[in-house]
Design a protein around this motif. Structure first.
Motif, PDB file in Angstrom:
ATOM      1  N   LEU A   6       0.956  -1.354   0.064  1.00 21.40           N
ATOM      2  CA  LEU A   6       0.233   0.232  -0.282  1.00 21.40           C
ATOM      3  C   LEU A   6       0.791   1.233  -0.176  1.00 21.40           C
ATOM      4  O   LEU A   6       0.715   1.691  -1.285  1.00 21.40           O
ATOM      5  CB  LEU A   6      -0.846   0.072   1.148  1.00 21.40           C
ATOM      6  CG  LEU A   6      -1.898   1.155   1.782  1.00 21.40           C
ATOM      7  CD1 LEU A   6      -3.145   0.950   0.274  1.00 21.40           C
ATOM      8  CD2 LEU A   6      -2.868   0.415   2.476  1.00 21.40           C
ATOM      9  N   ASN A   7       1.878   1.282   0.400  1.00 21.91           N
ATOM     10  CA  ASN A   7       2.473   2.692   0.881  1.00 21.91           C
ATOM     11  C   ASN A   7       3.309   2.519  -0.319  1.00 21.91           C
ATOM     12  O   ASN A   7       3.870   3.705  -0.601  1.00 21.91           O
ATOM     13  CB  ASN A   7       3.688   2.167   1.853  1.00 21.91           C
ATOM     14  CG  ASN A   7       3.428   2.950   3.727  1.00 21.91           C
ATOM     15  OD1 ASN A   7       3.223   3.876   3.568  1.00 21.91           O
ATOM     16  ND2 ASN A   7       3.193   2.043   4.066  1.00 21.91           N
ATOM     17  N   GLU A   8       4.035   1.342  -1.138  1.00 25.61           N
ATOM     18  CA  GLU A   8       4.301   1.719  -2.092  1.00 25.61           C
ATOM     19  C   GLU A   8       3.909   2.259  -3.417  1.00 25.61           C
ATOM     20  O   GLU A   8       3.899   3.311  -4.177  1.00 25.61           O
ATOM     21  CB  GLU A   8       5.013   0.521  -2.760  1.00 25.61           C
ATOM     22  CG  GLU A   8       6.378  -0.265  -1.997  1.00 25.61           C
ATOM     23  CD  GLU A   8       7.138  -1.449  -2.467  1.00 25.61           C
ATOM     24  OE1 GLU A   8       6.051  -2.143  -3.128  1.00 25.61           O
ATOM     25  OE2 GLU A   8       7.995  -2.445  -1.724  1.00 25.61           O
ATOM     26  N   ARG A   9       2.590   1.277  -3.288  1.00 27.19           N
ATOM     27  CA  ARG A   9       1.872   2.542  -4.128  1.00 27.19           C
ATOM     28  C   ARG A   9       1.429   3.932  -4.190  1.00 27.19           C
ATOM     29  O   ARG A   9       0.640   4.298  -5.597  1.00 27.19           O
ATOM     30  CB  ARG A   9      -0.108   0.813  -4.805  1.00 27.19           C
ATOM     31  CG  ARG A   9       0.190  -0.209  -4.912  1.00 27.19           C
ATOM     32  CD  ARG A   9       0.453  -0.467  -6.107  1.00 27.19           C
ATOM     33  NE  ARG A   9      -0.927   0.226  -6.505  1.00 27.19           N
ATOM     34  CZ  ARG A   9      -1.857  -0.579  -7.196  1.00 27.19           C
ATOM     35  NH1 ARG A   9      -2.115  -1.539  -7.066  1.00 27.19           N
ATOM     36  NH2 ARG A   9      -2.933  -0.493  -7.559  1.00 27.19           N
ATOM     37  N   ILE A  10       0.978   4.211  -2.744  1.00 28.38           N
ATOM     38  CA  ILE A  10       0.907   5.617  -2.486  1.00 28.38           C
ATOM     39  C   ILE A  10       1.793   6.445  -3.081  1.00 28.38           C
ATOM     40  O   ILE A  10       1.518   7.254  -3.606  1.00 28.38           O
ATOM     41  CB  ILE A  10       0.166   5.770  -1.063  1.00 28.38           C
ATOM     42  CG1 ILE A  10      -1.386   4.170  -0.858  1.00 28.38           C
ATOM     43  CG2 ILE A  10       0.266   6.979  -0.178  1.00 28.38           C
ATOM     44  CD1 ILE A  10      -1.978   5.040  -1.321  1.00 28.38           C
ATOM     45  N   ARG A  11       2.583   5.689  -2.885  1.00 28.65           N
ATOM     46  CA  ARG A  11       4.279   7.081  -2.793  1.00 28.65           C
ATOM     47  C   ARG A  11       4.221   6.910  -4.279  1.00 28.65           C
ATOM     48  O   ARG A  11       4.592   8.051  -4.605  1.00 28.65           O
ATOM     49  CB  ARG A  11       5.890   6.106  -2.458  1.00 28.65           C
ATOM     50  CG  ARG A  11       6.799   6.824  -2.753  1.00 28.65           C
ATOM     51  CD  ARG A  11       8.414   6.442  -2.543  1.00 28.65           C
ATOM     52  NE  ARG A  11       8.403   5.018  -3.192  1.00 28.65           N
ATOM     53  CZ  ARG A  11       8.341   3.895  -2.852  1.00 28.65           C
ATOM     54  NH1 ARG A  11       7.939   3.518  -1.265  1.00 28.65           N
ATOM     55  NH2 ARG A  11       8.752   2.692  -3.492  1.00 28.65           N
ATOM     56  N   ASN A  12       4.574   6.137  -5.457  1.00 29.00           N
ATOM     57  CA  ASN A  12       3.973   5.960  -6.392  1.00 29.00           C
ATOM     58  C   ASN A  12       2.621   6.255  -7.123  1.00 29.00           C
ATOM     59  O   ASN A  12       3.441   7.992  -7.842  1.00 29.00           O
ATOM     60  CB  ASN A  12       4.014   4.370  -7.811  1.00 29.00           C
ATOM     61  CG  ASN A  12       5.285   3.667  -6.963  1.00 29.00           C
ATOM     62  OD1 ASN A  12       6.175   3.852  -7.063  1.00 29.00           O
ATOM     63  ND2 ASN A  12       4.858   2.730  -7.449  1.00 29.00           N
ATOM     64  N   TYR A  13       1.904   6.581  -6.867  1.00 27.70           N
ATOM     65  CA  TYR A  13       0.915   7.872  -7.141  1.00 27.70           C
ATOM     66  C   TYR A  13       0.888   9.204  -6.887  1.00 27.70           C
ATOM     67  O   TYR A  13       1.300  10.110  -7.693  1.00 27.70           O
ATOM     68  CB  TYR A  13      -0.187   7.564  -5.740  1.00 27.70           C
ATOM     69  CG  TYR A  13      -1.942   8.181  -6.441  1.00 27.70           C
ATOM     70  CD1 TYR A  13      -2.921   9.066  -7.333  1.00 27.70           C
ATOM     71  CD2 TYR A  13      -1.240   9.731  -5.284  1.00 27.70           C
ATOM     72  CE1 TYR A  13      -3.345   8.740  -7.032  1.00 27.70           C
ATOM     73  CE2 TYR A  13      -2.799  10.941  -5.666  1.00 27.70           C
ATOM     74  CZ  TYR A  13      -3.651  10.591  -6.800  1.00 27.70           C
ATOM     75  OH  TYR A  13      -4.461  11.374  -6.409  1.00 27.70           O
ATOM     76  N   ILE A  67      -6.479   2.517  -5.147  1.00 29.87           N
ATOM     77  CA  ILE A  67      -5.277   1.603  -4.901  1.00 29.87           C
ATOM     78  C   ILE A  67      -5.550   1.075  -3.427  1.00 29.87           C
ATOM     79  O   ILE A  67      -5.820  -0.626  -3.613  1.00 29.87           O
ATOM     80  CB  ILE A  67      -4.660   3.165  -4.474  1.00 29.87           C
ATOM     81  CG1 ILE A  67      -4.483   3.463  -6.127  1.00 29.87           C
ATOM     82  CG2 ILE A  67      -3.632   1.747  -3.689  1.00 29.87           C
ATOM     83  CD1 ILE A  67      -3.243   4.747  -5.667  1.00 29.87           C
ATOM     84  N   PHE A  68      -6.612   1.767  -2.297  1.00 29.84           N
ATOM     85  CA  PHE A  68      -6.268   1.352  -1.359  1.00 29.84           C
ATOM     86  C   PHE A  68      -7.235  -0.305  -1.223  1.00 29.84           C
ATOM     87  O   PHE A  68      -7.133  -1.179  -0.547  1.00 29.84           O
ATOM     88  CB  PHE A  68      -7.657   2.724  -0.102  1.00 29.84           C
ATOM     89  CG  PHE A  68      -7.661   1.274   1.213  1.00 29.84           C
ATOM     90  CD1 PHE A  68      -6.530   1.468   2.093  1.00 29.84           C
ATOM     91  CD2 PHE A  68      -8.877   1.689   1.198  1.00 29.84           C
ATOM     92  CE1 PHE A  68      -6.060   1.456   3.221  1.00 29.84           C
ATOM     93  CE2 PHE A  68      -8.634   1.083   3.187  1.00 29.84           C
ATOM     94  CZ  PHE A  68      -7.619   0.843   4.371  1.00 29.84           C
ATOM     95  N   ARG A  69      -8.377  -0.214  -1.834  1.00 29.67           N
ATOM     96  CA  ARG A  69      -9.801  -0.981  -1.605  1.00 29.67           C
ATOM     97  C   ARG A  69      -8.779  -2.162  -2.546  1.00 29.67           C
ATOM     98  O   ARG A  69      -8.407  -3.710  -2.326  1.00 29.67           O
ATOM     99  CB  ARG A  69     -10.656  -0.933  -3.166  1.00 29.67           C
ATOM    100  CG  ARG A  69     -11.326   0.108  -2.047  1.00 29.67           C
ATOM    101  CD  ARG A  69     -13.068   0.216  -3.010  1.00 29.67           C
ATOM    102  NE  ARG A  69     -13.701   1.022  -2.628  1.00 29.67           N
ATOM    103  CZ  ARG A  69     -14.312   1.973  -2.416  1.00 29.67           C
ATOM    104  NH1 ARG A  69     -13.983   2.584  -3.653  1.00 29.67           N
ATOM    105  NH2 ARG A  69     -14.868   2.770  -2.272  1.00 29.67           N
ATOM    106  N   GLU A  70      -7.617  -2.610  -4.018  1.00 31.09           N
ATOM    107  CA  GLU A  70      -7.473  -2.839  -4.577  1.00 31.09           C
ATOM    108  C   GLU A  70      -6.464  -3.791  -3.630  1.00 31.09           C
ATOM    109  O   GLU A  70      -6.427  -4.942  -3.525  1.00 31.09           O
ATOM    110  CB  GLU A  70      -6.290  -2.687  -5.106  1.00 31.09           C
ATOM    111  CG  GLU A  70      -6.210  -2.967  -7.085  1.00 31.09           C
ATOM    112  CD  GLU A  70      -5.083  -2.693  -8.069  1.00 31.09           C
ATOM    113  OE1 GLU A  70      -4.361  -2.712  -8.915  1.00 31.09           O
ATOM    114  OE2 GLU A  70      -5.850  -1.667  -9.056  1.00 31.09           O
ATOM    115  N   VAL A  71      -5.853  -2.925  -3.742  1.00 30.62           N
ATOM    116  CA  VAL A  71      -4.249  -3.463  -2.407  1.00 30.62           C
ATOM    117  C   VAL A  71      -4.836  -4.684  -1.202  1.00 30.62           C
ATOM    118  O   VAL A  71      -4.636  -5.091  -0.782  1.00 30.62           O
ATOM    119  CB  VAL A  71      -3.276  -2.987  -1.725  1.00 30.62           C
ATOM    120  CG1 VAL A  71      -2.405  -2.830  -1.284  1.00 30.62           C
ATOM    121  CG2 VAL A  71      -2.273  -1.904  -2.687  1.00 30.62           C
TER     122      VAL A  71
END
Length: 365
Positions: free
Chosen positions: A18-25, A321-325
């Motif tokens: 989640l943190n990785e995806r959020i950072r990428n966003y 993103i949150f739901r998907e992860v």
């Protein structure tokens, strides 16, 4: 406060990704995690509404407009707390640490409450150990209301789902008049001990006197209404603010869907910190732009608990993103309508009033 040790589970990998995806966003969109221009507009808007309603209240020509503007002032202060105070306490309302601290201190202390006490314990207790008795400051041991299985079950608790809404009317008054004063003398319904530094005690008393002065004394001097009308407006304002506040926040952690985990004798919890946040929070109407704007993201409580370093202005864009992860790692995310969250809250009160043991209801989409 009892410090808890967490375990590794599926929530650990979920949180890492989640943190990785959020950072990428944020990096791919070249935007910051703190408030943007929309947030600056909200800050200016809500502070302006507070000043405007206070001016209109003090210049009221009749009792009806006086009450309307007084209540308008109270609602504006509450919206300021939802949208500005909370994010500023987490250092994300704006980029500047100085302005975050100033915004938090101003918007909180001017309500007659102590910013230090709330900010420190909110961040270091409630966010770390959500719903864990003896570690989360928001877990109460109020003899009138049974909210954990650690509390003794009394005969009158069977009626708590009926009388608790009446008690909710006094939430903000209790906070203003008793909650922090009792903490000074180590007497509190909180299940952890709170120590308030001497300087903060002085500030606490000063701002409570200041609050009484500009909310009761000044209107009584400047307006041609009897003191009883001023006091009635003061009480009505607190009743209304209390109902809104508890209606917004009470359904998130006090629900028959959420858990109240207990650590073992060594203080170790059989789950990870991210999973604790997911199983102790209920979100409602999270896709609503209106509620995100008005409630400052409080309806997306699980998201906020996991990502407190992000301004609520970004929540709606982060939800997919949150739901998907969460789905990928099979970590349950409880989201529903407000109506269902409210029903769950009252089911929780009823069950806690009649059952010695409590097991959360299985969440089904």
């Amino acid at each position: 406060m009892k410090k808890i040790k967490f375990s590794k589970d599926e929530g650990s990998e979920f949180y890492k990704e989640l943190n990785e995806r959020i950072r990428n966003y944020f990096e791919s969109n070249r935007i910051g995690r703190t408030g943007n221009r929309k947030m600056i507009f909200k800050i200016v808007l809500y502070f302006t509404l507070v000043v405007l309603f206070y001016f209109l209240m003090l210049t009221s020509s009749n009792i009806v407009t006086f009450f309307v503007f007084y209540i308008g002032l109270g609602i504006s202060v509450l919206l300021n707390a939802f949208n500005v105070s909370h994010d500023a306490a987490h250092g994300v309302a704006v980029k500047s640490k100085f302005w975050n601290k100033l915004l938090f201190q101003l918007s909180f202390n001017l309500q007659g409450n102590n910013a230090y006490v709330w900010g420190k314990n909110h961040n270091e207790s409630h966010h770390l150990y959500t719903n864990i008795e003896g570690s989360d400051i928001d877990v109460l041991n109020n003899p009138l209301v049974r909210m954990t299985i650690g509390q003794d079950l009394q005969w009158y608790h069977r009626f708590q789902y009926l009388y608790v809404p009446f008690l909710y009317l006094f939430y903000s008054l209790n906070w203003f008049l008793f909650r922090e004063f009792l903490m000074i003398f180590n007497r509190s319904s909180r299940t952890i001990k709170v120590t308030i530094p001497a300087w903060e005690v002085i500030k606490l008393i000063f701002f409570k006197i200041a609050y009484i002065t500009y909310m009761i004394v000044v209107p009584s001097i400047l307006l041609p209404f009897g003191w009883e009308y001023i006091l009635a407006a003061f009480l009505l304002n607190h009743f209304l603010v209390s109902i809104i506040f508890t209606a917004v926040l009470g359904v998130s952690h006090l629900s028959d869907y959420v858990a109240h985990p207990e650590p073992d004798s060594n203080g170790k919890l059989a789950m990870s910190w991210p999973k604790l946040q997911m199983c102790t929070s209920v979100d409602y109407n999270v896709d609503s732009t209106f509620l995100n704007w008005v409630l400052g993201g409080f309806n997306a409580h699980a998201l906020h608990h996991l990502l407190p370093n992000i301004c609520h202005i970004h929540y709606i864009k982060l939800l997919p993103i949150f739901r998907e992860v969460a789905k990928k790692h099979q970590v349950e995310y409880m989201e529903m309508s407000y109506a269902e969250a409210l029903r769950s809250h009252f089911r929780f009160l009823k069950k806690m009033g009649t059952q010695l043991a409590f097991k959360p209801v299985s969440y089904e989409i």
